[in-house]
Scaffold this motif. Structure first.
Motif, PDB file in Angstrom:
ATOM      1  N   ILE A   8      -9.000   3.531   7.011  1.00 41.06           N
ATOM      2  CA  ILE A   8      -9.395   4.941   6.986  1.00 41.06           C
ATOM      3  C   ILE A   8     -10.252   5.276   8.202  1.00 41.06           C
ATOM      4  CG2 ILE A   8     -10.785   6.657   5.746  1.00 41.06           C
ATOM      5  CD1 ILE A   8      -9.873   5.285   3.141  1.00 41.06           C
ATOM      6  N   LYS A   9     -11.242   4.435   8.496  1.00 40.81           N
ATOM      7  CA  LYS A   9     -12.154   4.676   9.621  1.00 40.81           C
ATOM      8  C   LYS A   9     -11.418   4.755  10.957  1.00 40.81           C
ATOM      9  CE  LYS A   9     -15.704   2.349  12.372  1.00 40.81           C
ATOM     10  NZ  LYS A   9     -14.806   2.193  13.552  1.00 40.81           N
ATOM     11  N   SER A  10     -10.390   3.939  11.108  1.00 38.77           N
ATOM     12  CA  SER A  10      -9.691   3.874  12.395  1.00 38.77           C
ATOM     13  C   SER A  10      -8.402   4.679  12.393  1.00 38.77           C
ATOM     14  CB  SER A  10      -9.415   2.411  12.763  1.00 38.77           C
ATOM     15  OG  SER A  10      -8.661   1.771  11.722  1.00 38.77           O
ATOM     16  N   THR A  11      -7.388   4.166  11.756  1.00 38.21           N
ATOM     17  CA  THR A  11      -6.044   4.762  11.839  1.00 38.21           C
ATOM     18  C   THR A  11      -5.980   6.172  11.251  1.00 38.21           C
ATOM     19  OG1 THR A  11      -5.094   2.546  11.677  1.00 38.21           O
ATOM     20  CG2 THR A  11      -3.627   4.403  11.277  1.00 38.21           C
ATOM     21  N   VAL A  12      -6.532   6.343  10.040  1.00 40.61           N
ATOM     22  CA  VAL A  12      -6.469   7.666   9.401  1.00 40.61           C
ATOM     23  C   VAL A  12      -7.248   8.690  10.216  1.00 40.61           C
ATOM     24  CG1 VAL A  12      -7.171   9.001   7.386  1.00 40.61           C
ATOM     25  CG2 VAL A  12      -6.081   6.773   7.077  1.00 40.61           C
ATOM     26  N   TRP A  13      -8.434   8.309  10.658  1.00 38.29           N
ATOM     27  CA  TRP A  13      -9.274   9.259  11.410  1.00 38.29           C
ATOM     28  C   TRP A  13      -8.615   9.650  12.733  1.00 38.29           C
ATOM     29  CZ3 TRP A  13     -12.210   9.881   7.387  1.00 38.29           C
ATOM     30  CH2 TRP A  13     -13.266  10.787   7.436  1.00 38.29           C
ATOM     31  N   LYS A  14      -8.003   8.668  13.414  1.00 39.09           N
ATOM     32  CA  LYS A  14      -7.335   8.971  14.687  1.00 39.09           C
ATOM     33  C   LYS A  14      -6.113   9.850  14.464  1.00 39.09           C
ATOM     34  CE  LYS A  14      -7.029   4.719  16.340  1.00 39.09           C
ATOM     35  NZ  LYS A  14      -6.704   3.621  17.294  1.00 39.09           N
ATOM     36  N   THR A  15      -5.421   9.628  13.374  1.00 41.26           N
ATOM     37  CA  THR A  15      -4.249  10.450  13.065  1.00 41.26           C
ATOM     38  C   THR A  15      -4.638  11.893  12.778  1.00 41.26           C
ATOM     39  OG1 THR A  15      -3.061   8.535  12.154  1.00 41.26           O
ATOM     40  CG2 THR A  15      -2.277  10.721  11.512  1.00 41.26           C
ATOM     41  N   LEU A  16      -5.713  12.078  12.025  1.00 41.34           N
ATOM     42  CA  LEU A  16      -6.114  13.427  11.605  1.00 41.34           C
ATOM     43  C   LEU A  16      -6.998  14.140  12.627  1.00 41.34           C
ATOM     44  CD1 LEU A  16      -6.909  12.806   7.825  1.00 41.34           C
ATOM     45  CD2 LEU A  16      -4.820  13.750   8.829  1.00 41.34           C
ATOM     46  N   PHE A  17      -7.911  13.395  13.265  1.00 41.78           N
ATOM     47  CA  PHE A  17      -8.925  14.034  14.099  1.00 41.78           C
ATOM     48  C   PHE A  17      -8.944  13.567  15.552  1.00 41.78           C
ATOM     49  CE2 PHE A  17     -10.702  13.686   9.703  1.00 41.78           C
ATOM     50  CZ  PHE A  17     -10.530  15.018   9.363  1.00 41.78           C
ATOM     51  N   GLY A  18      -8.012  12.699  15.901  1.00 44.44           N
ATOM     52  CA  GLY A  18      -7.885  12.305  17.303  1.00 44.44           C
ATOM     53  C   GLY A  18      -8.825  11.205  17.764  1.00 44.44           C
ATOM     54  N   LYS A  19      -9.681  10.714  16.888  1.00 44.40           N
ATOM     55  CA  LYS A  19     -10.603   9.632  17.249  1.00 44.40           C
ATOM     56  C   LYS A  19     -11.053   8.907  15.988  1.00 44.40           C
ATOM     57  CE  LYS A  19     -14.853  12.418  17.068  1.00 44.40           C
ATOM     58  NZ  LYS A  19     -15.525  11.635  16.018  1.00 44.40           N
ATOM     59  N   ALA A  69     -13.737   7.284  13.313  1.00 44.87           N
ATOM     60  CA  ALA A  69     -15.098   7.580  12.845  1.00 44.87           C
ATOM     61  C   ALA A  69     -16.050   6.609  13.536  1.00 44.87           C
ATOM     62  CB  ALA A  69     -15.175   7.434  11.330  1.00 44.87           C
ATOM     63  N   ASP A  70     -17.326   6.955  13.580  1.00 42.24           N
ATOM     64  CA  ASP A  70     -18.263   6.186  14.402  1.00 42.24           C
ATOM     65  C   ASP A  70     -18.626   4.822  13.817  1.00 42.24           C
ATOM     66  OD1 ASP A  70     -18.859   8.134  16.599  1.00 42.24           O
ATOM     67  OD2 ASP A  70     -19.404   9.380  14.880  1.00 42.24           O
ATOM     68  N   LYS A  71     -18.886   4.769  12.508  1.00 39.45           N
ATOM     69  CA  LYS A  71     -19.327   3.506  11.920  1.00 39.45           C
ATOM     70  C   LYS A  71     -18.853   3.372  10.482  1.00 39.45           C
ATOM     71  CE  LYS A  71     -23.709   2.897  14.484  1.00 39.45           C
ATOM     72  NZ  LYS A  71     -25.175   2.781  14.317  1.00 39.45           N
TER      73      LYS A  71
END
Length: 209
Positions: free
Chosen positions: A109-120, A122-124
């Motif tokens: 979720i922190k990496s793949t999902v966040w990049k898919t939805l928001f382009g980057k 999450a920080d931590k």
């Protein structure tokens, strides 16, 4: 009498109709239903997203009597997104292979999902030192908050509750039931994830195998 059809360009009506159909077919774009789900990633212009999300916030605000009620409505909307979007992301990014470990789904979720939805990303991602069921996804500048002007009487409003709902929906449909809240801390958004006790028990059993 001389036939002038050839000279004035009218010609055979059937031939003209056939040519027109061919031309239309050659210009026709592929239907969205004909496109493979596993190919390509659609992107929305930032201004379009800002307009759409601000309308969603306004919609929820007009139907809420308090900040907490407004945030709950945003969370409910986000959860519906999470319940549906995870299948598409898993198909595109993991070829239908779903995570079974708690830490792995959180990292996904922190990496793949966040990049898919928001382009980057999450920080931590952090684990609570006081509660084994509690994790935090930390984001310094949530995209959903960037274009929202919060009135003074709603100063505690955090529109990232929408993101919290997305996380909750993804976890629920992935078999990791949890409650997710978006909270402010020193100007930074913390997505507080509290898992059901059954999730922790199952994860420990997997570790022991």
């Amino acid at each position: 009498m001389q036939n002038n059809e050839g000279s004035n360009g009218v010609g055979d009506p059937n031939a003209n109709l056939s040519s027109m159909i061919t031309l239309l077919q050659s210009k026709a774009k592929t239907s969205i239903l004909d496109k493979s789900l596993s190919k390509g990633k659609s992107e929305m212009h930032l201004s379009c997203f800002a307009l759409l999300f601000s309308e969603m916030v306004q919609y929820c605000q007009n139907r809420s009597n308090s900040v907490s009620e407004l945030q709950n409505k945003l969370c409910d909307m986000g959860k519906q997104v999470g319940l549906k979007i995870i299948d598409l992301i898993v198909l595109r990014e993991k070829n239908y292979k779903r995570e079974v470990k708690l830490l792995n789904i959180l990292l996904f979720i922190k990496s793949t999902v966040w990049k898919t939805l928001f382009g980057k990303e999450a920080d931590k991602l952090e684990h609570s030192a006081d509660d084994s069921r509690q994790y935090y996804i930390i984001e310094k500048d949530p995209l959903v908050n960037r274009f929202i002007s919060v009135p003074k009487d709603k100063g505690s409003l955090n529109c990232a509750s929408f993101n919290a709902g997305i996380v909750e929906g993804i976890l629920e449909t992935s078999g990791f039931p949890a409650k997710v809240l978006a909270q402010w801390h020193n100007g930074i958004t913390y997505y507080v994830i509290e898992f059901d006790e059954s999730v922790i028990t199952r994860d420990k059993q997997l570790d022991e195998r």
